[in-house]
Design a protein around this motif. Structure first.
Motif, mmCIF file in Angstrom:
data_model
loop_
_atom_site.group_PDB
_atom_site.id
_atom_site.type_symbol
_atom_site.label_atom_id
_atom_site.label_comp_id
_atom_site.label_asym_id
_atom_site.label_seq_id
_atom_site.Cartn_x
_atom_site.Cartn_y
_atom_site.Cartn_z
ATOM 1 N N ASP A 263 -3.326 -4.682 11.126
ATOM 2 C CA ASP A 263 -2.401 -5.812 11.005
ATOM 3 C C ASP A 263 -0.949 -5.339 11.090
ATOM 4 O O ASP A 263 -0.593 -4.271 10.584
ATOM 5 N N LEU A 264 -0.142 -6.146 11.749
ATOM 6 C CA LEU A 264 1.302 -5.904 11.756
ATOM 7 C C LEU A 264 1.924 -6.604 10.549
ATOM 8 O O LEU A 264 1.665 -7.783 10.317
ATOM 9 N N VAL A 265 2.708 -5.868 9.800
ATOM 10 C CA VAL A 265 3.366 -6.445 8.624
ATOM 11 C C VAL A 265 4.868 -6.273 8.781
ATOM 12 O O VAL A 265 5.339 -5.359 9.463
ATOM 13 N N LYS A 266 5.629 -7.152 8.159
ATOM 14 C CA LYS A 266 7.077 -7.066 8.195
ATOM 15 C C LYS A 266 7.611 -6.804 6.791
ATOM 16 O O LYS A 266 6.904 -6.983 5.797
ATOM 17 N N ARG A 267 8.849 -6.384 6.740
ATOM 18 C CA ARG A 267 9.483 -6.080 5.465
ATOM 19 C C ARG A 267 9.450 -7.304 4.546
ATOM 20 O O ARG A 267 9.761 -8.421 4.948
ATOM 21 N N GLY A 268 9.043 -7.088 3.296
ATOM 22 C CA GLY A 268 9.010 -8.157 2.315
ATOM 23 C C GLY A 268 7.756 -9.008 2.343
ATOM 24 O O GLY A 268 7.598 -9.896 1.503
ATOM 25 N N GLN A 269 6.862 -8.744 3.284
ATOM 26 C CA GLN A 269 5.613 -9.521 3.340
ATOM 27 C C GLN A 269 4.695 -9.119 2.189
ATOM 28 O O GLN A 269 4.527 -7.932 1.889
ATOM 29 N N VAL A 270 4.074 -10.096 1.528
ATOM 30 C CA VAL A 270 3.134 -9.806 0.444
ATOM 31 C C VAL A 270 1.848 -9.254 1.057
ATOM 32 O O VAL A 270 1.196 -9.910 1.872
ATOM 33 N N VAL A 271 1.504 -8.020 0.662
ATOM 34 C CA VAL A 271 0.357 -7.340 1.263
ATOM 35 C C VAL A 271 -0.762 -7.067 0.246
ATOM 36 O O VAL A 271 -1.886 -6.752 0.631
ATOM 37 N N ALA A 272 -0.446 -7.139 -1.054
ATOM 38 C CA ALA A 272 -1.466 -6.842 -2.064
ATOM 39 C C ALA A 272 -1.007 -7.412 -3.403
ATOM 40 O O ALA A 272 0.065 -8.036 -3.500
ATOM 41 N N GLN A 273 -1.839 -7.165 -4.433
ATOM 42 C CA GLN A 273 -1.519 -7.615 -5.785
ATOM 43 C C GLN A 273 -1.711 -6.457 -6.750
ATOM 44 O O GLN A 273 -2.593 -5.598 -6.571
ATOM 45 N N VAL A 274 -0.852 -6.441 -7.779
ATOM 46 C CA VAL A 274 -0.900 -5.361 -8.775
ATOM 47 C C VAL A 274 -2.238 -5.409 -9.517
ATOM 48 O O VAL A 274 -2.792 -6.478 -9.792
ATOM 49 N N GLY A 275 -2.746 -4.203 -9.840
ATOM 50 C CA GLY A 275 -3.986 -4.084 -10.608
ATOM 51 C C GLY A 275 -3.974 -2.801 -11.419
ATOM 52 O O GLY A 275 -2.918 -2.186 -11.638
ATOM 53 N N THR A 276 -5.162 -2.368 -11.830
ATOM 54 C CA THR A 276 -5.287 -1.133 -12.623
ATOM 55 C C THR A 276 -6.553 -0.390 -12.232
ATOM 56 O O THR A 276 -7.227 0.211 -13.084
ATOM 57 N N THR A 277 -6.872 -0.428 -10.932
ATOM 58 C CA THR A 277 -8.072 0.243 -10.438
ATOM 59 C C THR A 277 -7.813 1.728 -10.281
ATOM 60 O O THR A 277 -6.671 2.171 -10.142
ATOM 61 N N GLY A 278 -8.888 2.517 -10.268
ATOM 62 C CA GLY A 278 -8.778 3.959 -10.089
ATOM 63 C C GLY A 278 -8.338 4.656 -11.364
ATOM 64 O O GLY A 278 -8.572 4.203 -12.483
ATOM 65 N N ARG A 279 -7.659 5.767 -11.198
ATOM 66 C CA ARG A 279 -7.206 6.592 -12.324
ATOM 67 C C ARG A 279 -5.898 6.008 -12.853
ATOM 68 O O ARG A 279 -4.800 6.420 -12.467
ATOM 69 N N SER A 280 -6.003 5.040 -13.720
ATOM 70 C CA SER A 280 -4.843 4.299 -14.204
ATOM 71 C C SER A 280 -5.002 4.003 -15.680
ATOM 72 O O SER A 280 -6.117 3.766 -16.168
ATOM 73 N N THR A 281 -3.861 4.004 -16.388
ATOM 74 C CA THR A 281 -3.878 3.695 -17.826
ATOM 75 C C THR A 281 -3.514 2.238 -18.115
ATOM 76 O O THR A 281 -3.575 1.816 -19.265
ATOM 77 N N GLY A 282 -3.120 1.469 -17.075
ATOM 78 C CA GLY A 282 -2.751 0.076 -17.279
ATOM 79 C C GLY A 282 -2.248 -0.533 -15.984
ATOM 80 O O GLY A 282 -2.080 0.165 -14.973
ATOM 81 N N PRO A 283 -2.023 -1.844 -15.977
ATOM 82 C CA PRO A 283 -1.584 -2.510 -14.751
ATOM 83 C C PRO A 283 -0.229 -1.986 -14.271
ATOM 84 O O PRO A 283 0.757 -2.038 -15.007
ATOM 85 N N HIS A 284 -0.201 -1.510 -13.064
ATOM 86 C CA HIS A 284 1.043 -1.062 -12.445
ATOM 87 C C HIS A 284 0.776 -0.774 -10.962
ATOM 88 O O HIS A 284 -0.374 -0.679 -10.535
#
Length: 326
Positions: A263-284
């Motif tokens: 996919d072609l994306v442009k600056r400022g386009q929403v591409v994902a949402q914050v989560g806490t998957t993988g090696r993470s201690t909290g949402p970031h």
């Protein structure tokens, strides 16, 4: 209308009757005959007299023709002078445009060699000065001036086309540099060595952390092409965008990825949402920037201190995805 014709006192009188249309036709025919007769007299007598030099008629014809030629020559001279003045004004404007083009081309990054290819006239060095037209320019001189102006105008058009192209390239380069924050918020953990939140030992943190609630929109830091949307044990749901020139950005620990590879994306386009998957201690969001696979400090790009065109490196490093973000 009646016309009576008699041949003598004892002769019989003849009466001719003419209506209005017949009279009009006779009048038109008479006028046409007069015009034809006058034209014949002019071409046969006057022109012949002018050629053969008849004593009186030739002098009259020459006076008439001389006045006509004088008026025509005066009219042409006035028009030629006006055209010469316009040509001078156009030359002055083109000289100004050439000077502006040379200055702007330097700002746009056009090299002198390229300028010589576009405008061979630049090889002769600086030229200029006020335009002082000839007192009585001929038609051939004006035609030569117009041809020169046409050539100069084409060269100026080519030069400004190249400048426009270079400026557009620079704009694209700026748009492809990841200098836009991917999340609206403060940075929680920066790039560099720190204590690992899981083991407590010193370890390199390879990006920037943006603490945010789950589901917070993640925006592309620059325009580019989605390279991958894989799950990684350390990064969790990982989005990678290729920005060209060896530049790439990664968005880790996402809860949801909204784009797919290619996919072609442009600056400022929403591409994902914050989560806490993988090696993470909290949402970031864990945000990384790499050049030719070498991890960089994203803060330099977000602050605008990173150059628009980064030099390519030949250093051999392990893939950035092998690191363990926290």
């Amino acid at each position: 209308m009646q016309i009576m014709i008699t041949h003598g006192s004892m002769a019989r009188t003849r009466v001719l009757h003419f209506n209005r249309l017949q009279l009009i036709a006779l009048a038109i025919g008479f006028l046409i005959g007069i015009l034809a007769l006058s034209g014949t007299i002019y071409h046969v007598i006057f022109l012949k007299a002018a050629r053969e030099g008849w004593p009186v008629v030739s002098q009259i014809v020459r006076l008439v023709v001389r006045d006509e030629f004088a008026q025509r020559d005066r009219f042409m001279r006035e028009n030629l002078d006006a055209m010469a003045q316009k040509v001078g004004e156009m030359q002055a404007k083109l000289i100004k445009l050439e000077a502006i083009g040379e200055r702007v081309s330097g700002l746009a990054g056009v090299k002198p060699d390229e300028l010589k290819q576009i405008a061979p006239a630049l090889r002769r060095g600086g030229q200029g000065g006020p335009f002082v037209p000839a007192r009585k320019p001929s038609l051939e001189q004006l035609n030569g001036m117009m041809d020169s102006l046409d050539e100069s105008a084409e060269q100026s058009a080519d030069l400004f086309t190249m400048i426009e192209s270079r400026l557009f390239e620079k704009r694209l380069e700026a748009l492809m540099v990841p200098n836009s924050p991917p999340v609206n918020g403060v940075v929680g953990s920066g790039f560099g060595f720190r204590s690992d939140p899981f083991s407590g030992r010193p370890a390199l943190h390879t990006g920037l952390d943006f603490p945010a609630d789950v589901g917070t929109p993640i925006m592309a830091a620059a325009g580019g092409v989605v390279r991958s949307t894989d799950f990684h044990p350390a990064y969790g749901n990982l989005l990678e965008i290729d920005h060209g020139n060896g530049l790439a950005t990664r968005y880790a620990h996402t809860s949801k990825i909204l784009v797919k590879p290619g996919d072609l994306v442009k600056r400022g386009q929403v591409v994902a949402q914050v989560g806490t998957t993988g090696r993470s201690t909290g949402p970031h969001l864990h945000f990384e920037v790499s050049v030719e696979g070498v991890l960089q400090n994203p803060a330099k790009f977000l602050s605008g201190k990173a150059p628009a065109a980064l030099p390519r490196t030949t250093a051999a490093t392990a893939p950035a995805a092998a690191q363990s973000p926290r």
